[in-house]
Design a protein around this motif. Structure first.
Motif, mmCIF file in Angstrom:
data_model
loop_
_atom_site.group_PDB
_atom_site.id
_atom_site.type_symbol
_atom_site.label_atom_id
_atom_site.label_comp_id
_atom_site.label_asym_id
_atom_site.label_seq_id
_atom_site.Cartn_x
_atom_site.Cartn_y
_atom_site.Cartn_z
ATOM 1 N N GLY A 77 0.808 -1.211 0.000
ATOM 2 C CA GLY A 77 0.000 0.000 0.000
ATOM 3 C C GLY A 77 0.843 1.262 0.000
ATOM 4 N N ASP A 78 1.928 1.247 0.764
ATOM 5 C CA ASP A 78 2.829 2.402 0.780
ATOM 6 C C ASP A 78 3.456 2.609 -0.600
ATOM 7 N N GLY A 79 3.837 1.508 -1.237
ATOM 8 C CA GLY A 79 4.388 1.605 -2.589
ATOM 9 C C GLY A 79 3.368 2.124 -3.586
ATOM 10 N N MET A 80 2.101 1.730 -3.419
ATOM 11 C CA MET A 80 1.038 2.243 -4.277
ATOM 12 C C MET A 80 0.902 3.754 -4.122
ATOM 13 N N ASP A 81 0.974 4.225 -2.892
ATOM 14 C CA ASP A 81 0.857 5.670 -2.654
ATOM 15 C C ASP A 81 1.977 6.425 -3.365
ATOM 16 N N THR A 82 3.187 5.893 -3.272
ATOM 17 C CA THR A 82 4.310 6.539 -3.956
ATOM 18 C C THR A 82 4.079 6.552 -5.460
ATOM 19 N N TRP A 83 3.708 5.439 -6.026
ATOM 20 C CA TRP A 83 3.482 5.330 -7.466
ATOM 21 C C TRP A 83 2.373 6.279 -7.930
ATOM 22 N N HIS A 84 1.323 6.393 -7.128
ATOM 23 C CA HIS A 84 0.168 7.166 -7.551
ATOM 24 C C HIS A 84 0.301 8.664 -7.305
ATOM 25 N N TRP A 85 0.931 9.051 -6.178
ATOM 26 C CA TRP A 85 0.815 10.451 -5.779
ATOM 27 C C TRP A 85 2.144 11.174 -5.560
ATOM 28 N N TRP A 86 3.252 10.452 -5.451
ATOM 29 C CA TRP A 86 4.529 11.095 -5.120
ATOM 30 C C TRP A 86 5.034 11.911 -6.309
ATOM 31 N N CYS A 87 5.383 13.149 -6.053
ATOM 32 C CA CYS A 87 5.825 14.066 -7.109
ATOM 33 C C CYS A 87 7.273 14.487 -6.927
ATOM 34 N N GLY A 88 8.077 13.595 -6.346
ATOM 35 C CA GLY A 88 9.518 13.829 -6.283
ATOM 36 C C GLY A 88 9.935 15.045 -5.482
ATOM 37 N N VAL A 89 9.182 15.422 -4.479
ATOM 38 C CA VAL A 89 9.448 16.537 -3.568
ATOM 39 C C VAL A 89 9.197 17.888 -4.233
ATOM 40 N N ASP A 90 9.918 18.180 -5.303
ATOM 41 C CA ASP A 90 9.886 19.550 -5.824
ATOM 42 C C ASP A 90 9.478 19.662 -7.291
ATOM 43 N N ASN A 91 8.963 18.573 -7.897
ATOM 44 C CA ASN A 91 8.619 18.743 -9.309
ATOM 45 C C ASN A 91 7.454 19.705 -9.533
ATOM 46 N N PRO A 92 6.582 19.960 -8.528
ATOM 47 C CA PRO A 92 5.608 21.051 -8.730
ATOM 48 C C PRO A 92 6.295 22.385 -9.026
ATOM 49 N N GLY A 93 7.476 22.596 -8.429
ATOM 50 C CA GLY A 93 8.231 23.811 -8.710
ATOM 51 C C GLY A 93 8.710 23.852 -10.148
ATOM 52 N N PHE A 94 9.110 22.700 -10.678
ATOM 53 C CA PHE A 94 9.545 22.640 -12.075
ATOM 54 C C PHE A 94 8.415 23.035 -13.017
ATOM 55 N N TRP A 95 7.233 22.461 -12.806
ATOM 56 C CA TRP A 95 6.122 22.750 -13.709
ATOM 57 C C TRP A 95 5.641 24.189 -13.546
ATOM 58 N N ARG A 96 5.799 24.758 -12.355
ATOM 59 C CA ARG A 96 5.501 26.182 -12.182
ATOM 60 C C ARG A 96 6.488 27.036 -12.979
ATOM 61 N N GLU A 97 7.760 26.676 -12.941
ATOM 62 C CA GLU A 97 8.757 27.432 -13.702
ATOM 63 C C GLU A 97 8.509 27.319 -15.204
ATOM 64 N N MET A 98 8.091 26.139 -15.667
ATOM 65 C CA MET A 98 7.801 25.976 -17.085
ATOM 66 C C MET A 98 6.584 26.804 -17.493
ATOM 67 N N ALA A 99 5.598 26.885 -16.591
ATOM 68 C CA ALA A 99 4.425 27.715 -16.876
ATOM 69 C C ALA A 99 4.825 29.176 -16.999
#
Length: 766
Positions: A77-99
């Motif tokens: 279950g923990d592995g499923m959570d990582t696969w489904h929802w984990w965004c590598g800590v800071d990749n939201p920042g990457f996509w914000r910079e690309m925007a």
């Protein structure tokens, strides 16, 4: 120790060249900013008692895995959570910079790399049809804009069972997560300002990307009634989405008369162009892999040559994950080895599953502050990229990134054992268990399976003779040297009742493209070469395997080697040499469910129909063409523009970077736009370092020896000659002049129609 844990470690130029911002947007009514700076997420309606949720999906699979494999359901279950929802800590920042980068008016492109904007502007009911995105069953469409003016899907109240500070809130798209923006300022916020220029104001949310964006699709054994509104029982997170139109994630609202739209639109569904941003100057999207029989695949791990520095890194990873320091390591101090499976189409990820899986998060934007500077075309430092010859730099996990225990890489690495455990708990989809989508009528899976024992026996024998050498992880014991005796041994082995049991249906070996004959675009990438962006993540053995050069050939109808096809002459007269190139054998598990075929999804129809009938029609078409190459598209599989299209006007930028063109009055792209039918890869496989030579070819064709001052006077008169010179130069300098997409892998061509039919029937059981 669990098998997976023990074997975990063993086991285009156009976009980046002009990446900076877009054009204009239509006016929208003003929505006043919410009060206060603390972002408040608004849930939708309450979840109903009879509705399946992610928690149900998670528990159902974890409990089944515990029973099937004897593994810890909590870790699964923990592995499923990582696969489904984990965004590598800071990749939201990457996509914000690309925007921010792609919203500035200085950008000559019309593609917005803005995930938040996409979620706001593309309704839930249209995302599947336009982009092939999978909607999250735990969400409902917003009935009206929220307090921030954003109209984004809302999670059903009662479905959030994880920490949103770690995993975010579901955006309504599986694999895209919303994270509260700590820099949000309510007083400055305006939805109108954001849509006009995303760099002008901080939004309430950042959007992160998880692995399931690409890897979750419809369960072929339980297809959805409505693809835009699936239930959790209709989804599977291992199969890989052959419906995802990755190019349209960025190009969904672009003008169709732009070359950028043509490039993005022509990307095959179900493929991912993982080198789009770091740029290898090769347009080489690759199929999104299915993940089956991971434990059986790990049994095929090879003792790969690695460098002494890589050995030290592996020892550090072993220590980090609680494994023996030298687990999987062999050889000597001077020439160490490491047992690892071969991951990716060409087998480039050859340093173990932990490095391979963590590297994927880098491709999604994790650790972007270290990643972006390694790009061949760094949008923040084009001058530096030019001075460096537009070459990639290594993403330095050995000397820098793994030295910081709090780095996004190290935090992600720590999650990989449980994620790998989860990924090891999937066997495939037996067609016999499939049922048609509700309301579709039609056959059940069993009804597609022949009961003719003679046909199945004939199919098994043909598979043993022509396919099993590569497409089986199990081998007969003590294979004889004699060809006839070997053939007999394989036939007897494939005819056994247990042949398909625990069979990965691949030997996980690399085979030369000179034998396979398939399009070389993906394997030609320098990303995993020494000095390439991911060079530290490929084994020394992988690099040595590619040493030397050889001519790349196509093959005629009789299998005779011939030069590559030249779209300018319409003949096979294009000679091209490259490093030694290989592709890894893909699995055939559940092959009935994953058409089209080959590494670029080029063989067979794409139907966009996830029903059982739709999959079976695609399987029949794809397998027929795989076994009968004469039925393929051939030159018709080349990616070409569907109408006249405009190139981005990057001439002013080039004139600043290349002063020798600055005095050419009238130099623009009005006369160098792209006519209908132009091969897309004629342009997309142009290396940035060769742009000058291509532009010079056009200028020389205009001037024909006259001085620069005559350019404006002569350009219209001599345009046809200049354009031909430009096209010839594009072919000459093309990084990968392999234009036919569906060529190669002609094994089975000589089979009788009866044997081909028998193989197709037999493989429905895979």
């Amino acid at each position: 120790m669990n098998t997976v844990k023990r074997r975990l470690l063993t086991g285009g130029v156009l976009i980046p060249l002009a990446v900076a911002a877009l054009l204009t947007v239509t006016n929208r009514s003003t929505v006043h900013a919410a009060e206060g700076d603390d972002v408040e997420y608004t849930f939708g309606r309450e979840v109903k008692d009879d509705e399946q949720t992610y928690s149900w999906y998670r528990k159902t699979h974890a409990d089944w895995a515990a029973k099937r494999y004897g593994v810890d359901p909590k870790k699964v279950g923990d592995g499923m959570d990582t696969w489904h929802w984990w965004c590598g800590v800071d990749n939201p920042g990457f996509w914000r910079e690309m925007a921010k980068l792609t919203s500035k008016k200085a950008n000559v492109l019309t593609a917005r790399i803005d995930l938040l904007r996409m979620l706001h502007t593309v309704p839930r009911s249209e995302r599947w049809e336009k982009i092939g995105l999978i909607n999250d069953p735990d969400c409902v469409p917003a009935e009206k804009p929220d307090q921030y003016g954003l109209k984004i899907d809302q999670m059903k109240d009662g479905t959030l069972t994880w920490n949103p500070d770690v995993f975010g809130f579901s955006s309504g798209v599986v694999g895209l997560q919303l994270f509260k923006n700590k820099n949000f300022d309510a007083k400055k916020w305006s939805i109108d300002k954001y849509l006009e220029d995303a760099s002008s104001v901080e939004p309430p949310y950042h959007v992160g990307m998880a692995c399931t964006l690409c890897h979750t699709a419809f369960n072929p054994n339980r297809p959805p009634k409505n693809p835009a509104e699936p239930k959790w029982e209709n989804l599977d997170s291992h199969i890989g989405s052959q419906y995802f139109r990755e190019g349209m994630l960025f190009g969904y609202d672009m003008p169709k008369d732009t070359f950028a739209w043509q490039y993005l639109h022509n990307q095959s569904p179900g493929t991912s162009e993982t080198t789009r941003f770091p740029s290898d100057f090769i347009n080489g999207p690759v199929l999104i892999n299915s993940i089956y029989h991971l434990n059986d695949r790990l049994k095929l791990a090879h003792a790969e040559r690695i460098s002494p520095e890589q050995k030290v890194m592996i020892q550090s990873i072993n220590k980090h994950l609680g494994l023996p320091e030298n687990d999987g390591i062999g050889g000597t101090d001077a020439e160490p080895t490491y047992r690892a499976p071969r991951v990716l189409a060409a087998g480039g990820d050859s340093m173990g599953l932990v490095i391979a899986a963590t590297r994927v998060y880098v491709n999604e934007g994790s650790g972007y502050k270290d990643w972006v500077p390694t790009w061949a075309l760094n949008p923040h430092d084009l001058k530096g990229s030019q001075e460096g010859g537009f070459k990639q730099k290594e993403f330095d996990i050995i000397g820098k990134i793994r030295k910081d225990p709090k780095s996004p890489w190290m935090q992600t690495e720590a999650r990989m054992p449980n994620m790998a455990l989860y990924l090891s708990t999937h066997d495939g989809f037996p067609l016999k268990d499939a049922i048609e989508a509700e309301g579709k009528g039609g056959k059940s899976g069993k009804e597609y399976l022949t009961t003719d024992a003679d046909v199945l026996r004939k199919g098994k024998i043909a598979f043993a003779d022509h396919c099993a050498r590569c497409h089986s992880s199990k081998k007969p014991d003590n294979l004889p040297e004699d060809a006839e005796a070997r053939k007999k041994a394989w036939r007897e082995f494939v005819l056994r009742d247990d042949f398909l049991a625990d069979n990965f249906l691949s030997d996980d070996e690399r085979y030369p493209c000179s034998e396979l004959g398939t399009n070389i675009a993906r394997t030609l990438s320098p990303n995993w070469d020494a000095g390439g962006g991911y060079g530290q993540m490929s084994s020394l053995g992988f690099k040595l395997n590619q040493a030397g050069t050889e001519q790349v050939f196509d093959h005629d109808k009789d299998g005779k080697p011939i030069p590559l096809y030249n779209p300018l002459t319409g003949k096979h007269d294009l000679k091209f040499s490259a490093k030694k190139l290989f592709y890894r054998t893909p699995t055939l598990v559940s092959i009935w469910a994953t058409a089209p075929y080959l590494h670029n999804n080029s063989v067979g129809i794409y139907s966009a129909d996830p029903s059982l009938a739709g999959r079976m029609a695609a399987y029949e078409d794809g397998m027929t063409k795989l076994l009968s190459p004469e039925r393929r598209l051939g030159t018709g599989s080349m990616l070409v523009t569907t109408q006249d299209s405009k190139l981005p006007d990057f001439i002013p930028m080039l004139q600043k970077m290349m002063p020798e063109f600055a005095d050419l009055s009238g130099l623009d792209l009005d006369l160098i736009n792209v006519p209908k039918g132009t091969p897309i890869n004629l342009i997309m496989n142009l290396h940035a370092k060769d742009v000058k030579a291509v532009l010079q070819a056009y200028v020389d064709g205009v001037l024909q020896g006259a001085p620069h001052q005559k350019y404006a006077e002569l350009r219209t008169k001599n345009h046809a000659t200049a354009h031909q010179k430009l096209m010839e130069k594009l072919v000459e300098v093309n990084v990968c002049p392999d234009f036919i997409e569906d060529r190669g892998h002609t094994y089975g061509r000589e089979l009788s129609d009866e044997d081909k039919r028998a193989i197709i029937e037999y493989m429905k059981h895979f």
